[in-house]
Each structure stands twice: as C-alpha cells, then as structure tokens.
Design a protein around this motif. Structure first.
Motif, PDB file in Angstrom:
ATOM      1  N   VAL A 106       0.933  -1.243   0.074  1.00 56.94           N
ATOM      2  CA  VAL A 106       0.131  -0.072  -0.137  1.00 56.94           C
ATOM      3  C   VAL A 106       0.852   1.239  -0.130  1.00 56.94           C
ATOM      4  N   PRO A 107       0.659   2.165  -0.700  1.00 57.99           N
ATOM      5  CA  PRO A 107       1.406   3.597  -0.857  1.00 57.99           C
ATOM      6  C   PRO A 107       1.540   3.921   0.463  1.00 57.99           C
ATOM      7  N   THR A 108       2.760   4.789   0.883  1.00 54.38           N
ATOM      8  CA  THR A 108       2.969   5.363   2.020  1.00 54.38           C
ATOM      9  C   THR A 108       2.367   6.408   2.552  1.00 54.38           C
ATOM     10  N   THR A 109       1.903   7.271   1.190  1.00 52.39           N
ATOM     11  CA  THR A 109       1.095   8.421   1.288  1.00 52.39           C
ATOM     12  C   THR A 109      -0.437   7.955   1.342  1.00 52.39           C
ATOM     13  N   TYR A 110      -0.929   8.141   2.494  1.00 47.58           N
ATOM     14  CA  TYR A 110      -2.504   7.676   2.769  1.00 47.58           C
ATOM     15  C   TYR A 110      -3.444   8.715   1.863  1.00 47.58           C
ATOM     16  N   ALA A 111      -4.185   8.221   0.819  1.00 51.01           N
ATOM     17  CA  ALA A 111      -5.159   9.056   0.308  1.00 51.01           C
ATOM     18  C   ALA A 111      -6.467   9.141   0.862  1.00 51.01           C
ATOM     19  N   LEU A 112      -7.086  10.041   1.145  1.00 50.13           N
ATOM     20  CA  LEU A 112      -8.552  10.263   2.008  1.00 50.13           C
ATOM     21  C   LEU A 112      -9.831   9.404   1.076  1.00 50.13           C
ATOM     22  N   GLY A 113     -10.543   8.916   1.659  1.00 49.49           N
ATOM     23  CA  GLY A 113     -11.666   8.383   0.766  1.00 49.49           C
ATOM     24  C   GLY A 113     -13.101   8.477   1.567  1.00 49.49           C
ATOM     25  N   ALA A 114     -14.134   8.204   0.891  1.00 47.50           N
ATOM     26  CA  ALA A 114     -15.291   8.059   1.525  1.00 47.50           C
ATOM     27  C   ALA A 114     -15.197   7.128   2.626  1.00 47.50           C
ATOM     28  N   GLY A 115     -15.892   7.427   3.772  1.00 45.33           N
ATOM     29  CA  GLY A 115     -15.826   6.511   5.123  1.00 45.33           C
ATOM     30  C   GLY A 115     -14.681   6.874   6.063  1.00 45.33           C
ATOM     31  N   ASP A 116     -13.629   7.751   5.561  1.00 42.25           N
ATOM     32  CA  ASP A 116     -12.605   7.994   6.628  1.00 42.25           C
ATOM     33  C   ASP A 116     -13.292   9.371   7.284  1.00 42.25           C
ATOM     34  N   ALA A 117     -12.559   9.380   8.707  1.00 44.25           N
ATOM     35  CA  ALA A 117     -13.212  10.575   9.374  1.00 44.25           C
ATOM     36  C   ALA A 117     -12.108  11.028   9.776  1.00 44.25           C
ATOM     37  N   ILE A 118     -11.981  12.657   9.612  1.00 44.62           N
ATOM     38  CA  ILE A 118     -10.863  13.525   9.896  1.00 44.62           C
ATOM     39  C   ILE A 118     -11.277  14.559  10.712  1.00 44.62           C
ATOM     40  N   LYS A 119     -10.242  14.939  11.430  1.00 48.44           N
ATOM     41  CA  LYS A 119     -10.414  16.104  12.504  1.00 48.44           C
ATOM     42  C   LYS A 119      -9.491  17.361  11.769  1.00 48.44           C
ATOM     43  N   VAL A 120     -10.224  18.556  11.769  1.00 47.16           N
ATOM     44  CA  VAL A 120      -9.448  19.682  11.294  1.00 47.16           C
ATOM     45  C   VAL A 120      -9.460  20.700  12.415  1.00 47.16           C
ATOM     46  N   ASN A 121      -8.016  21.004  12.728  1.00 50.66           N
ATOM     47  CA  ASN A 121      -8.051  22.004  13.800  1.00 50.66           C
ATOM     48  C   ASN A 121      -7.186  23.140  13.100  1.00 50.66           C
ATOM     49  N   LEU A 164     -13.080  27.026  14.168  1.00 49.37           N
ATOM     50  CA  LEU A 164     -13.221  26.709  13.022  1.00 49.37           C
ATOM     51  C   LEU A 164     -12.857  25.120  13.077  1.00 49.37           C
ATOM     52  N   ASN A 165     -12.326  24.582  14.329  1.00 50.22           N
ATOM     53  CA  ASN A 165     -12.192  23.102  14.575  1.00 50.22           C
ATOM     54  C   ASN A 165     -13.429  22.355  14.505  1.00 50.22           C
ATOM     55  N   GLN A 166     -13.311  21.457  13.406  1.00 55.90           N
ATOM     56  CA  GLN A 166     -14.567  20.427  13.220  1.00 55.90           C
ATOM     57  C   GLN A 166     -13.899  19.132  12.863  1.00 55.90           C
ATOM     58  N   SER A 167     -14.609  18.003  13.044  1.00 55.58           N
ATOM     59  CA  SER A 167     -14.960  16.798  12.751  1.00 55.58           C
ATOM     60  C   SER A 167     -15.656  16.440  11.489  1.00 55.58           C
ATOM     61  N   PHE A 168     -15.214  15.518  10.758  1.00 56.91           N
ATOM     62  CA  PHE A 168     -15.984  15.196   9.339  1.00 56.91           C
ATOM     63  C   PHE A 168     -15.845  13.860   9.025  1.00 56.91           C
ATOM     64  N   ASN A 169     -17.096  13.082   8.930  1.00 53.85           N
ATOM     65  CA  ASN A 169     -17.158  11.679   8.109  1.00 53.85           C
ATOM     66  C   ASN A 169     -17.209  11.925   6.868  1.00 53.85           C
ATOM     67  N   ILE A 170     -16.185  11.722   5.894  1.00 53.45           N
ATOM     68  CA  ILE A 170     -16.283  11.950   4.586  1.00 53.45           C
ATOM     69  C   ILE A 170     -17.220  11.091   3.834  1.00 53.45           C
ATOM     70  N   PRO A 171     -18.034  11.683   3.029  1.00 52.85           N
ATOM     71  CA  PRO A 171     -19.514  11.134   2.357  1.00 52.85           C
ATOM     72  C   PRO A 171     -18.913  10.582   1.200  1.00 52.85           C
ATOM     73  N   LEU A 172     -19.720   9.944   0.421  1.00 54.50           N
ATOM     74  CA  LEU A 172     -19.314   9.445  -0.921  1.00 54.50           C
ATOM     75  C   LEU A 172     -18.986  10.494  -1.813  1.00 54.50           C
ATOM     76  N   SER A 173     -19.529  11.750  -1.737  1.00 57.54           N
ATOM     77  CA  SER A 173     -19.342  12.804  -2.801  1.00 57.54           C
ATOM     78  C   SER A 173     -17.920  13.249  -2.514  1.00 57.54           C
ATOM     79  N   GLY A 174     -17.342  13.015  -1.123  1.00 59.91           N
ATOM     80  CA  GLY A 174     -15.915  13.626  -0.884  1.00 59.91           C
ATOM     81  C   GLY A 174     -15.898  14.999  -0.425  1.00 59.91           C
ATOM     82  N   ASP A 175     -16.929  15.618  -0.345  1.00 62.27           N
ATOM     83  CA  ASP A 175     -17.299  17.192   0.086  1.00 62.27           C
ATOM     84  C   ASP A 175     -17.334  17.299   1.287  1.00 62.27           C
TER      85      ASP A 175
END
Length: 180
Positions: free
Chosen positions: A29-44, A51-62
């Motif tokens: 698997v590549p060492t640089t992880y590419a985000l995809g639908a189903g990942d959850a990220i935290k923005v700080n 402006l800090n938020q958490s997101f579950n990435i939807p199928l649209s990716g937005d």
C-alpha cells in the motif's frame, strides 16, 4: 573457514528451497494515505478554535468548512487538505492560518470466505493479510490457506497473495474453501 563455508552452503540451500514452490504475490500500500469515503478526519485551525471540526467523509468527498465552503478531499493526502484550508483562510479570515488535519478513524476493509467472522473491519496502518485474518478470528477448518485473494479498492483481483501482503482501505481479503 569450514564454519563460514558451512553457513554459506546452508544459507544457499534454504534460499533455493523456496524456489520450487509457486511464489505468492506480495502487495504493498502506498505510504502516502489518500483520503476516501468512509474516513473520518479532524480539522484544527490554531488560533481560530471556532473553526475546528470533525468530518465523516461522504461518498461525494465534499466537506464544508466555514469561510471556505465545500472542499473535495477524496484522493488527497492530509498535507494537501491542510494546504487547501490554509490557502482558503489566509488573509481574509485568519492572518496566518496553521491548519492541521488528522485521521480520526480509517475507512473499512473486508474479509470474507473461510474465516471465523467474515465482516468489515476498520483499516489500520501496516495492515497485512495475516493481520486481517487474525481480526476475523482466524481460518475455519475448511479454509484453503494457499488460495487467498485480495480484491483491491479499485476492483482489481489479485490471486495467491502472501500472508505478508499489504491490505489497504476498501480492499477485500477472500479466503477460498478447501475441497478436502
């Protein structure tokens, strides 16, 4: 001298012994992880905690961030998303933004076939076929341990993978049934 020669001969014998068998394919698997639908990220955003938020990435990716709007994060690395956020906030809303994006949890991979508990499991870095099978409770008595396949997230099917082959997010590990 004799001991060195003996060790060299033993090493060569062991090295060539495995050549007679069919070689298993090892996936990475590549060492640089590419985000995809189903990942959850935290923005700080440091200095702008509102402006800090958490997101579950939807199928649209937005994901929708205040002051920036929609950002499509599918296929992007964490560093790329940080750069987009910093550029979107710079000057207009935050003087010198310093955003960080972290993985809260990874999307799933799947294990099915002849394992004790076929299911989806949360991906973890450095996941291998062996670890995936362990998470699924191990082989059943009817498992063909020499016939393991991986269907990659891009739908490519790889047959006869080794136990040390990498498993990525969205991949499916398939354990075939033995006839005896």
């Amino acid at each position: 001298m004799k001991r060195t020669l003996f060790c060299l001969m033993a090493f060569l014998l062991l090295l060539t012994a495995g050549c007679a068998q069919q070689a298993a394919i090892t996936l990475t698997v590549p060492t640089t992880y590419a985000l995809g639908a189903g990942d959850a990220i935290k923005v700080n955003v440091y200095g702008a905690e509102g402006l800090n938020q958490s997101f579950n990435i939807p199928l649209s990716g937005d994901i929708n961030l205040p002051y920036i709007g929609n950002i499509n994060v599918i296929g992007k690395t964490l560093l790329q998303v940080e750069k987009i956020i910093n550029q979107g906030l710079k000057g207009k809303y935050v003087l010198n933004p310093m955003a960080s994006v972290d993985i809260a949890h990874y999307r799933s991979f799947f294990v099915f076939g002849q394992v004790q508990t076929p299911n989806h499991y949360q991906y973890m870095p450095n996941m291998t076929v062996e670890k995936a099978i362990a998470l699924a409770g191990g082989f059943t008595d009817r498992a063909n341990r020499d016939d393991i396949s991986v269907r990659l997230a891009n739908n490519t099917l790889i047959h006869h993978v080794s136990m040390t082959s990498a498993v990525g997010p969205g991949d499916t590990v398939i354990i075939a049934q033995s006839f005896f």
